[in-house]
Write a protein that holds these residues in place. Structure first.
Motif, PDB file in Angstrom:
ATOM      1  N   ASN A 110       4.548  -5.540  -5.550  1.00  0.00           N
ATOM      2  CA  ASN A 110       3.974  -4.452  -6.332  1.00  0.00           C
ATOM      3  C   ASN A 110       3.431  -3.366  -5.409  1.00  0.00           C
ATOM      4  OD1 ASN A 110       3.106  -3.103  -8.626  1.00  0.00           O
ATOM      5  ND2 ASN A 110       1.195  -4.234  -8.769  1.00  0.00           N
ATOM      6  N   TYR A 111       3.705  -2.123  -5.765  1.00  0.00           N
ATOM      7  CA  TYR A 111       3.135  -0.967  -5.069  1.00  0.00           C
ATOM      8  C   TYR A 111       1.923  -0.524  -5.884  1.00  0.00           C
ATOM      9  CZ  TYR A 111       2.780   3.948  -3.534  1.00  0.00           C
ATOM     10  OH  TYR A 111       2.342   5.158  -3.070  1.00  0.00           O
ATOM     11  N   VAL A 112       0.749  -0.686  -5.304  1.00  0.00           N
ATOM     12  CA  VAL A 112      -0.485  -0.387  -6.044  1.00  0.00           C
ATOM     13  C   VAL A 112      -1.086   0.943  -5.630  1.00  0.00           C
ATOM     14  CG1 VAL A 112      -1.064  -2.760  -6.547  1.00  0.00           C
ATOM     15  CG2 VAL A 112      -1.813  -1.793  -4.395  1.00  0.00           C
ATOM     16  N   SER A 146       2.808  -0.512 -13.257  1.00  0.00           N
ATOM     17  CA  SER A 146       2.550  -0.173 -11.861  1.00  0.00           C
ATOM     18  C   SER A 146       3.456   0.987 -11.461  1.00  0.00           C
ATOM     19  CB  SER A 146       2.801  -1.372 -10.946  1.00  0.00           C
ATOM     20  OG  SER A 146       4.183  -1.550 -10.729  1.00  0.00           O
ATOM     21  N   LYS A 147       3.159   1.565 -10.292  1.00  0.00           N
ATOM     22  CA  LYS A 147       3.989   2.667  -9.786  1.00  0.00           C
ATOM     23  C   LYS A 147       5.392   2.180  -9.447  1.00  0.00           C
ATOM     24  CE  LYS A 147      -0.018   4.802  -7.613  1.00  0.00           C
ATOM     25  NZ  LYS A 147      -0.677   5.125  -6.353  1.00  0.00           N
ATOM     26  N   LYS A 148       5.472   0.984  -8.852  1.00  0.00           N
ATOM     27  CA  LYS A 148       6.759   0.420  -8.458  1.00  0.00           C
ATOM     28  C   LYS A 148       6.588  -1.092  -8.331  1.00  0.00           C
ATOM     29  CE  LYS A 148      10.481   1.958  -5.489  1.00  0.00           C
ATOM     30  NZ  LYS A 148      10.799   2.782  -4.312  1.00  0.00           N
ATOM     31  N   ASN A 190       0.796  -1.229   0.000  1.00  0.00           N
ATOM     32  CA  ASN A 190       0.000   0.000   0.000  1.00  0.00           C
ATOM     33  C   ASN A 190       0.823   1.271   0.000  1.00  0.00           C
ATOM     34  OD1 ASN A 190      -2.489  -1.405   0.081  1.00  0.00           O
ATOM     35  ND2 ASN A 190      -2.223  -1.728   2.269  1.00  0.00           N
ATOM     36  N   THR A 191       2.098   1.176   0.433  1.00  0.00           N
ATOM     37  CA  THR A 191       2.932   2.377   0.477  1.00  0.00           C
ATOM     38  C   THR A 191       4.294   2.072  -0.128  1.00  0.00           C
ATOM     39  OG1 THR A 191       3.927   1.885   2.632  1.00  0.00           O
ATOM     40  CG2 THR A 191       1.823   3.109   2.648  1.00  0.00           C
ATOM     41  N   GLU A 192       4.969   3.122  -0.537  1.00  0.00           N
ATOM     42  CA  GLU A 192       6.308   2.974  -1.092  1.00  0.00           C
ATOM     43  C   GLU A 192       7.286   2.495  -0.015  1.00  0.00           C
ATOM     44  OE1 GLU A 192       8.929   5.314  -4.399  1.00  0.00           O
ATOM     45  OE2 GLU A 192       7.103   6.279  -3.672  1.00  0.00           O
ATOM     46  N   ASN A 195       9.714   1.375 -12.101  1.00  0.00           N
ATOM     47  CA  ASN A 195       8.472   1.621 -12.822  1.00  0.00           C
ATOM     48  C   ASN A 195       8.595   0.966 -14.184  1.00  0.00           C
ATOM     49  OD1 ASN A 195       6.357   2.627 -14.364  1.00  0.00           O
ATOM     50  ND2 ASN A 195       6.457   4.663 -13.439  1.00  0.00           N
TER      51      ASN A 195
END
Length: 131
Positions: free
Chosen positions: A129-131, A112-114, A84-86, A108
């Motif tokens: 995965n960072y969603v 996905s973001k990360k 949920n968080t970086e 990236n």
């Protein structure tokens, strides 16, 4: 059919160490049962004959195989974790990567973001995965 459970076979007596590691990394995770080999049984005494554990509510089974096989884990099957968080992805990826192998470094990739993909020190593959 009652349920479907991912099953991990360890070959070097590492099942319990792996379960302890995984359940320490992710909250709401626990070892739910362990049956060990006893003396004069097929496996090394004290190693895991069969165990179950949960990671964030997902049940897994595992064993320490008493037979040495010519195969091990493969990245074609992996444990997928949505963070949920970086900060969460960075910490989890960093801990799983220690002694393991990077397949895709955190970055990236457009979907996905990360995202990162790795094999941990036990050879189990993870997609984070960072969603």
């Amino acid at each position: 059919m009652d349920k479907v459970i991912p099953f991990l076979m360890f070959q070097d007596g590492k099942a319990e160490e792996a379960m302890n590691f995984y359940t320490s990394l992710i909250e709401d995770s626990e070892i739910t049962s362990i049956v060990r080999y006893g003396s004069n049984e097929a496996g090394e005494e004290g190693t895991v004959f069969q165990a179950t554990f949960t990671i964030k509510g997902q049940e897994f089974m595992c064993i320490d195989s008493n037979v040495k096989h010519a195969f091990s884990f493969t990245p074609s099957f992996s444990i997928y974790v949505a963070c949920n968080t970086e900060e969460e992805i960075d910490e989890l990826y960093g801990k799983l990567k220690e002694g393991g192998q990077t397949l895709m470094p955190l970055g990236n990739y457009g979907f996905s973001k990360k995202f990162g993909w790795l094999n941990d020190r036990f050879g189990v593959s993870w997609q984070i995965n960072y969603v």
